[in-house]
Design a protein around this motif. Structure first.
Motif, mmCIF file in Angstrom:
data_model
loop_
_atom_site.group_PDB
_atom_site.id
_atom_site.type_symbol
_atom_site.label_atom_id
_atom_site.label_comp_id
_atom_site.label_asym_id
_atom_site.label_seq_id
_atom_site.Cartn_x
_atom_site.Cartn_y
_atom_site.Cartn_z
ATOM 1 N N ALA A 84 1.398 -1.252 -0.095
ATOM 2 C CA ALA A 84 -0.030 -0.222 -0.089
ATOM 3 C C ALA A 84 1.272 1.268 0.448
ATOM 4 N N ALA A 85 1.307 1.291 0.717
ATOM 5 C CA ALA A 85 2.857 2.554 0.967
ATOM 6 C C ALA A 85 3.212 2.673 -0.186
ATOM 7 N N PHE A 86 4.102 1.695 -1.083
ATOM 8 C CA PHE A 86 4.059 2.075 -2.316
ATOM 9 C C PHE A 86 3.253 2.063 -3.251
ATOM 10 N N ALA A 87 2.229 1.677 -3.745
ATOM 11 C CA ALA A 87 1.705 2.092 -4.940
ATOM 12 C C ALA A 87 0.502 3.345 -4.030
ATOM 13 N N GLU A 88 0.763 3.451 -3.979
ATOM 14 C CA GLU A 88 -0.312 5.299 -2.929
ATOM 15 C C GLU A 88 1.281 6.428 -3.592
ATOM 16 N N GLU A 89 2.956 6.287 -3.264
ATOM 17 C CA GLU A 89 3.088 6.430 -3.967
ATOM 18 C C GLU A 89 3.582 6.715 -5.216
ATOM 19 N N ILE A 90 2.673 5.701 -5.734
ATOM 20 C CA ILE A 90 3.303 5.007 -7.805
ATOM 21 C C ILE A 90 1.963 5.624 -8.719
ATOM 22 N N PHE A 91 0.566 5.547 -7.161
ATOM 23 C CA PHE A 91 -0.479 6.392 -7.902
ATOM 24 C C PHE A 91 -0.897 7.721 -7.979
ATOM 25 N N TRP A 92 0.378 8.199 -6.699
ATOM 26 C CA TRP A 92 0.299 9.693 -6.847
ATOM 27 C C TRP A 92 1.265 10.401 -7.939
ATOM 28 N N ALA A 93 2.300 9.751 -8.008
ATOM 29 C CA ALA A 93 2.789 10.264 -9.258
ATOM 30 C C ALA A 93 2.045 10.381 -10.796
ATOM 31 N N GLY A 94 1.283 8.909 -10.584
ATOM 32 C CA GLY A 94 0.486 8.746 -11.403
ATOM 33 C C GLY A 94 -0.124 10.205 -11.728
ATOM 34 N N PHE A 95 -1.231 10.860 -10.436
ATOM 35 C CA PHE A 95 -2.094 12.041 -10.250
ATOM 36 C C PHE A 95 -1.496 13.201 -10.937
ATOM 37 N N LEU A 96 0.469 13.345 -10.281
ATOM 38 C CA LEU A 96 0.863 14.616 -10.806
ATOM 39 C C LEU A 96 1.355 14.460 -12.016
ATOM 40 N N SER A 97 0.985 13.439 -12.613
ATOM 41 C CA SER A 97 1.491 13.637 -14.281
ATOM 42 C C SER A 97 -0.006 14.358 -15.314
ATOM 43 N N VAL A 98 -0.672 13.840 -14.776
ATOM 44 C CA VAL A 98 -2.596 14.243 -15.140
ATOM 45 C C VAL A 98 -1.938 16.071 -15.260
ATOM 46 N N GLU A 99 -2.503 16.466 -16.143
ATOM 47 C CA GLU A 99 -1.807 18.288 -16.380
ATOM 48 C C GLU A 99 -3.009 19.147 -16.184
ATOM 49 N N ILE A 108 -11.814 12.062 -15.189
ATOM 50 C CA ILE A 108 -10.702 12.323 -15.633
ATOM 51 C C ILE A 108 -9.386 11.736 -15.630
ATOM 52 N N ALA A 109 -9.340 12.237 -14.502
ATOM 53 C CA ALA A 109 -7.224 11.594 -13.687
ATOM 54 C C ALA A 109 -7.729 11.063 -13.434
ATOM 55 N N LEU A 110 -8.296 9.707 -13.040
ATOM 56 C CA LEU A 110 -7.848 8.806 -12.668
ATOM 57 C C LEU A 110 -7.961 7.811 -12.546
ATOM 58 N N PRO A 111 -8.890 7.839 -14.229
ATOM 59 C CA PRO A 111 -7.895 6.531 -15.776
ATOM 60 C C PRO A 111 -6.214 7.287 -16.071
ATOM 61 N N GLN A 112 -6.285 8.523 -16.219
ATOM 62 C CA GLN A 112 -5.114 8.400 -17.093
ATOM 63 C C GLN A 112 -3.964 8.570 -15.679
ATOM 64 N N ALA A 113 -4.471 8.246 -14.541
ATOM 65 C CA ALA A 113 -3.226 8.489 -13.432
ATOM 66 C C ALA A 113 -3.154 6.690 -12.925
ATOM 67 N N VAL A 114 -4.260 6.099 -13.507
ATOM 68 C CA VAL A 114 -4.317 5.167 -13.231
ATOM 69 C C VAL A 114 -2.919 3.873 -14.058
ATOM 70 N N ARG A 115 -3.575 4.523 -15.485
ATOM 71 C CA ARG A 115 -2.752 3.493 -16.534
ATOM 72 C C ARG A 115 -1.354 4.388 -15.948
ATOM 73 N N LEU A 116 -1.021 5.073 -16.232
ATOM 74 C CA LEU A 116 0.529 5.479 -16.409
ATOM 75 C C LEU A 116 1.081 5.038 -14.768
ATOM 76 N N ALA A 117 0.326 4.176 -13.781
ATOM 77 C CA ALA A 117 0.792 3.638 -12.908
ATOM 78 C C ALA A 117 0.977 1.798 -13.809
ATOM 79 N N LEU A 118 0.863 1.967 -14.356
ATOM 80 C CA LEU A 118 -0.038 -0.003 -14.549
ATOM 81 C C LEU A 118 1.359 -0.382 -14.345
#
Length: 225
Positions: free
Chosen positions: A106-121, A142-152
């Motif tokens: 969960a700790a690593f996943a949170e940081e990975i997903f957060w990086a995905g959210f930060l990548s959304v313009e 809008i944000a969640l689908p893009q963040a998940v795709r980038l985080a996969l």
């Protein structure tokens, strides 16, 4: 060559202890599956909560992520399994393993997903809000689908690394693959059970390695187009 085969692939030892190794595989798969579901879900929920920019919540989320990414899972397993009984709390080996690995993932996943959210313009957030979706709708649609795709791609690699740590259950008596193999090795005096364990881990995790590579290549192709 004959001596090598007798040591690592002794037929009689394989026949005798293969059922124990297979039983350990099912234990590892079950715990690993629960860890992945719980860890990824918790990490995604924390990352989504972090987007709300609630200062006190973000402090706790960042502290949680930093602590569980810094501490070795084995240390946490030993603390929970051997330390908690002194406080009157007793947890089974599988439960300790599930809790520690789930929180670590969960700790690593949170940081990975957060990086995905930060990548959304930022403009996409603003566009969603301007259309009347509201913060929740913008996040969800809008944000969640893009963040998940980038985080996969990085998430698959992290899931692979964490689920392999089910082998740590052997130090607290969880009857997973490595535990079954080391027990069989001590009784048989042969390295064959350890060879069976290595083969079992390849069967379990090699498809995940291939999946991680496929995700990375697919992500790279999308980024170039």
């Amino acid at each position: 060559m004959q001596r090598f085969l007798e040591t690592f692939f002794n037929h009689d030892v394989m026949v005798r202890y293969l059922p124990d190794i297979v039983a350990g595989v099912w234990v590892a798969l079950w715990i690993g599956l629960m860890v992945v579901v719980a860890g990824v879900a918790m990490g995604l929920a924390l990352a989504c909560l972090r987007t709300c920019r609630i200062r006190i919540c973000n402090v706790f989320i960042i502290a949680f992520a930093d602590i569980f990414r810094a501490l070795p899972p084995l240390v946490l397993i030993l603390i929970l399994y051997f330390g908690l009984p002194g406080a009157g709390i007793r947890l089974s080996g599988p439960m300790v393993l599930f809790i520690v690995l789930s929180l670590t993932l969960a700790a690593f996943a949170e940081e990975i997903f957060w990086a995905g959210f930060l990548s959304v313009e930022k403009g996409q957030w603003e566009a969603g809000l301007s259309t009347g979706l509201g913060f929740g709708g913008t996040l969800l649609h809008i944000a969640l689908p893009q963040a998940v795709r980038l985080a996969l791609p990085p998430l698959v690699n992290r899931v692979l690394a964490i689920t392999k740590m089910t082998a740590l259950g052997s130090v607290i008596g969880v009857s997973e693959v490595l535990s079954a193999a080391t027990t069989a090795q001590s009784f048989s005096g042969s390295a064959t059970p350890l060879s069976l364990a290595a083969i079992a881990y390849l069967i379990i995790f090699l498809p995940l390695v291939w999946a991680a590579r496929w995700f990375e290549r697919r992500h790279e192709r999308r980024r170039r187009t």
